[in-house]
Every structure is written in C-alpha cells, then in structure tokens.
Design an enzyme around this catalytic site. Structure first.
Site, mmCIF file in Angstrom:
data_model
loop_
_atom_site.group_PDB
_atom_site.id
_atom_site.type_symbol
_atom_site.label_atom_id
_atom_site.label_comp_id
_atom_site.label_asym_id
_atom_site.label_seq_id
_atom_site.Cartn_x
_atom_site.Cartn_y
_atom_site.Cartn_z
ATOM 1 N N THR A 22 0.842 -1.200 0.000
ATOM 2 C CA THR A 22 0.000 0.000 0.000
ATOM 3 C C THR A 22 0.878 1.251 0.000
ATOM 4 O OG1 THR A 22 -0.212 0.101 2.428
ATOM 5 C CG2 THR A 22 -1.845 -1.221 1.221
ATOM 6 N N SER A 69 2.487 2.867 -2.385
ATOM 7 C CA SER A 69 3.795 2.481 -2.923
ATOM 8 C C SER A 69 4.191 3.263 -4.172
ATOM 9 C CB SER A 69 3.802 0.974 -3.199
ATOM 10 O OG SER A 69 2.647 0.583 -3.891
ATOM 11 N N THR A 70 3.587 4.427 -4.380
ATOM 12 C CA THR A 70 3.985 5.201 -5.556
ATOM 13 C C THR A 70 5.236 6.034 -5.280
ATOM 14 O OG1 THR A 70 2.482 6.998 -4.958
ATOM 15 C CG2 THR A 70 1.639 5.326 -6.479
ATOM 16 N N SER A 71 5.604 6.179 -4.011
ATOM 17 C CA SER A 71 6.837 6.908 -3.698
ATOM 18 C C SER A 71 7.335 6.469 -2.321
ATOM 19 C CB SER A 71 6.598 8.422 -3.736
ATOM 20 O OG SER A 71 5.716 8.788 -2.705
ATOM 21 N N GLY A 72 8.460 7.041 -1.925
ATOM 22 C CA GLY A 72 8.973 6.824 -0.564
ATOM 23 C C GLY A 72 9.326 5.381 -0.256
ATOM 24 N N ILE A 73 9.125 5.022 1.007
ATOM 25 C CA ILE A 73 9.492 3.685 1.490
ATOM 26 C C ILE A 73 8.685 2.617 0.753
ATOM 27 C CG2 ILE A 73 9.366 2.180 3.529
ATOM 28 C CD1 ILE A 73 9.990 4.719 5.243
ATOM 29 N N GLY A 74 7.399 2.881 0.525
ATOM 30 C CA GLY A 74 6.533 1.911 -0.160
ATOM 31 C C GLY A 74 7.041 1.601 -1.555
ATOM 32 N N SER A 134 6.904 2.478 13.134
ATOM 33 C CA SER A 134 7.914 3.545 13.254
ATOM 34 C C SER A 134 8.577 3.456 14.610
ATOM 35 C CB SER A 134 7.236 4.912 13.125
ATOM 36 O OG SER A 134 8.127 5.951 13.454
ATOM 37 N N TYR A 179 0.315 10.771 15.711
ATOM 38 C CA TYR A 179 1.052 9.841 14.854
ATOM 39 C C TYR A 179 1.600 8.685 15.695
ATOM 40 C CZ TYR A 179 4.819 8.113 11.817
ATOM 41 O OH TYR A 179 5.663 7.320 11.070
HETATM 42 P P1 NAD Z 1 5.616 9.244 1.858
HETATM 43 O O1 NAD Z 1 4.743 10.355 2.344
HETATM 44 O O2 NAD Z 1 6.940 9.591 1.260
HETATM 45 O O3 NAD Z 1 4.853 8.244 0.867
HETATM 46 C C1 NAD Z 1 3.846 8.680 0.172
HETATM 47 C C2 NAD Z 1 3.045 7.532 -0.357
HETATM 48 O O4 NAD Z 1 1.900 7.353 0.454
HETATM 49 C C3 NAD Z 1 2.576 7.885 -1.719
HETATM 50 O O5 NAD Z 1 2.611 6.722 -2.492
HETATM 51 C C4 NAD Z 1 1.138 8.344 -1.477
HETATM 52 O O6 NAD Z 1 0.323 8.195 -2.593
HETATM 53 C C5 NAD Z 1 0.763 7.367 -0.399
HETATM 54 N N1 NAD Z 1 -0.408 7.721 0.398
HETATM 55 C C6 NAD Z 1 -0.541 8.702 1.312
HETATM 56 N N2 NAD Z 1 -1.779 8.689 1.839
HETATM 57 C C7 NAD Z 1 -2.427 7.658 1.254
HETATM 58 C C8 NAD Z 1 -3.737 7.133 1.352
HETATM 59 N N3 NAD Z 1 -4.656 7.691 2.139
HETATM 60 N N4 NAD Z 1 -4.077 6.059 0.592
HETATM 61 C C9 NAD Z 1 -3.177 5.510 -0.255
HETATM 62 N N5 NAD Z 1 -1.924 5.961 -0.389
HETATM 63 C C10 NAD Z 1 -1.560 7.031 0.342
HETATM 64 O O7 NAD Z 1 5.721 8.272 3.076
HETATM 65 P P2 NAD Z 1 6.997 7.546 3.696
HETATM 66 O O8 NAD Z 1 7.792 8.554 4.446
HETATM 67 O O9 NAD Z 1 7.629 6.687 2.679
HETATM 68 O O10 NAD Z 1 6.265 6.654 4.799
HETATM 69 C C11 NAD Z 1 5.747 5.373 4.514
HETATM 70 C C12 NAD Z 1 5.434 4.685 5.832
HETATM 71 O O11 NAD Z 1 6.613 4.612 6.622
HETATM 72 C C13 NAD Z 1 4.378 5.406 6.680
HETATM 73 O O12 NAD Z 1 3.538 4.462 7.273
HETATM 74 C C14 NAD Z 1 5.223 6.120 7.731
HETATM 75 O O13 NAD Z 1 4.508 6.315 8.930
HETATM 76 C C15 NAD Z 1 6.358 5.121 7.913
HETATM 77 N N6 NAD Z 1 7.579 5.733 8.459
HETATM 78 C C16 NAD Z 1 8.229 6.719 7.773
HETATM 79 C C17 NAD Z 1 9.373 7.274 8.316
HETATM 80 C C18 NAD Z 1 10.144 8.344 7.607
HETATM 81 O O14 NAD Z 1 11.017 8.978 8.227
HETATM 82 N N7 NAD Z 1 9.914 8.582 6.328
HETATM 83 C C19 NAD Z 1 9.846 6.851 9.569
HETATM 84 C C20 NAD Z 1 9.141 5.848 10.239
HETATM 85 C C21 NAD Z 1 8.012 5.296 9.671
#
Ligand code: NAD
Length: 264
Positions: A13, A15-20, A141, A154
């Site tokens: 879920t 997964s279009t950017s970031g960690i996903g 997290s 959060y």
């Molecule tokens: P991000 O904001 O960079 O990722 C964005 C992604 O989330 C996009 O694909 C966007 O389309 C999608 N998205 C957002 N809201 C959505 C929704 N309602 N339905 C479907 N898609 C949705 O996020 P990230 O920083 O990669 O974080 C990913 C996960 O990792 C989160 O659960 C976050 O809590 C966790 N996390 C992140 C960090 C960090 O420092 N980046 C640290 C600890 C945990």
C-alpha cells in the site's frame, strides 16, 4: 542468501513513492508479482513505469485507491482478490501541537494509519491461512516506542499498529503465515523531503544536511546520525517477506539507526 519470491503476489500500500516504492521495487526484483497502490492513477502509472524500467520482465499492476476510508479499501480488495504478501505501508505524519489536533484529525490518522491495515489484513489473511503461506508486514515507526511530543497522534497510531500485528501473529499460530512490524527511523522518503524543504531553504543548506540536523537535534539518540534511505528500510522488509524469514513472527523489527535506546 538468495531471496526468490517468484509465484507470490505482493500488495504494497502507498507504494507510488517513498518507502513503499522502495519495498515494491525490491519485491519485484525478488521475483514477486507486485501490486502498486497510490491515491491517483497518474502516480500509480508513473511508479509502474519506473519499476518496469528498473526490473525488466517484472509482473506489475496498480490500483488507485485512497485507503483513508472503508470505500477505498474495498476498491482495492475488489480489484485484487488474492495476496500472498501484504505490506501495510500507508501512513501519514507531520508535526502538529497537541492542543490543535481536533477529533476529526485524530480520526483521520486512525483511519489511515491503523484501519487501512486492519481492513486489508481482515480480507487477505484468511486466504493466506487456507494456502498455509503468507506474510503480513506493518510499517510502523520508532515513534511507536518513542512517542514524539510534536506528533502524539502519529505515535499513538504507530503503537496501535504493533498491537494489531502482534495479535494477528498469534491468530496465525502454527501456520505458515507470519505477521510482523518493521520500525523505521527517520528516512529520506519523498514525504520527509517535503517536510524538510522549508527549513533547508531557510538555512540555505541541502535537504540531506537539513536531515542530518533533524536527526542530531530531534532524534539525538540516533547511532546512525543520518537519515536512512528508503532502500535501507526496504531491505529489512523484503527479508521479512522472504521464505527464509519463516521463523520470524510476532516481532517488532527495528531499522531505526539505533534511535530507540534499548538493548533488545
Ligand atoms: P511518503 O509520504 O513519502 O509516501 C507517500 C506515499 O503514500 C505515496 O505513495 C502516497 O500516494 C501514499 N499515500 C498517502 N496517503 C495515502 C492514502 N490515504 N491512501 C493511499 N496511499 C496514500 O511516506 P513515507 O515517508 O515513505 O512513509 C511510509 C510509511 O513509513 C508510513 O507508514 C510512515 O509512517 C512510515 N515511516 C516513515 C518514516 C520516515 O522517516 N519517512 C519513519 C518511520 C516510519
């Protein structure tokens, strides 16, 4: 160790950017058929194209669905009836003073960060149990353990994810299905990049430098002393999804650079 997930379908879920995105890309490299999810068809299509370019021959599909409510989760499960691997990565975050977080925002955080994973696990876990193989990973997290004063809402949702994952792992006892949480620390995802942009511009420094400042000042227990990359986080998730990780279940696995000062 050679991780081979060919024959498995993985749904990641958000997964279009970031960690996903890094997780989806890594699972595709490991041979899984990967389903991408984001909120718009445009971002889903871009992510699919990026993975297809990186992993020739990857079996990919994508569903646009906003997982912050039940209707969005239903759109996803209608389109994807079966998953062997479910990575509950969708999650929102951002600093906000406690006294300004109203009930609606608390509810929105709970729906997006907790209920998305609850709904999808409820849908996919029975099939995994029937087939006696499956992997569910909740992306929690370090904030689940170190509740940040600047984003208590959060932190609460991230702790709740650990409770859901722990309970589901026990529910799957004795089967070939594992359920775990992965706890990243501060990671340079697109979301964090956007969060740091303002302070980096103000100070006239790069995003990476602003990230290192953030870690030094806001997460001072970090042993890593820098932001992790999404790929570094994804590596642990991909291992957790592997066939080799069959004895790891009910665990809260840290990839937090040592932010949580704990001996276990
Ligand atoms: P991000 O904001 O960079 O990722 C964005 C992604 O989330 C996009 O694909 C966007 O389309 C999608 N998205 C957002 N809201 C959505 C929704 N309602 N339905 C479907 N898609 C949705 O996020 P990230 O920083 O990669 O974080 C990913 C996960 O990792 C989160 O659960 C976050 O809590 C966790 N996390 C992140 C960090 C960090 O420092 N980046 C640290 C600890 C945990």
């Amino acid at each position: 160790m050679q991780i081979d997930l060919s024959g498995k379908t993985a749904l990641v879920t958000a997964s279009t950017s970031g960690i996903g995105f890094a997780i989806a890309n890594g699972l595709a490299r490991a041979g899984a058929a990967v389903v991408i999810n984001g909120r718009s068809q445009d971002t889903v299509d871009k992510a699919l194209a990026a993975i297809a370019a990186d992993v020739p021959g990857a079996v990919l599909s994508g569903i646009a669905a906003d997982l912050s409510d039940a209707a969005g989760a239903a759109r996803l499960t209608d389109a994807v009836p079966k998953a062997d691997i479910l990575v509950n990565n969708a999650g929102i975050y951002g600093p906000k003073p406690f006294f300004r977080i109203d009930d609606d925002e608390w509810e929105h955080y709970f729906q997006t960060n907790v209920m998305s994973g609850v709904r999808l696990s409820r849908f996919y876990l029975p099939g995994m149990l029937d087939r006696n193989w499956g992997r569910i990973v909740f992306i929690s997290s370090e904030s689940a353990l170190n509740i940040p004063a600047e984003m208590i809402h959060y932190g609460v949702t991230k702790t709740a994810q650990l409770a859901v994952a722990g309970g589901l792992a026990k529910l799957a006892a004795g089967s070939g299905v594992t359920v775990n949480s992965v706890l990243p620390g501060p990671t340079l995802s697109d979301g964090v990049r956007a969060m740091l942009k303002g302070s980096a511009e103000e100070a006239g420094i790069s995003i990476e430098e602003a990230g290192a400042d953030f870690v030094r000042t806001q997460r001072s227990t970090s042993i890593l002393q820098r932001l992790a990359t999404p790929e570094e986080v994804a590596n642990l998730v991909i291992y957790t999804c592997s066939t080799q990780a069959s004895a790891t279940t009910g665990a809260a696995l840290r990839v937090d650079g040592g932010v949580v000062n704990s001996i276990v």
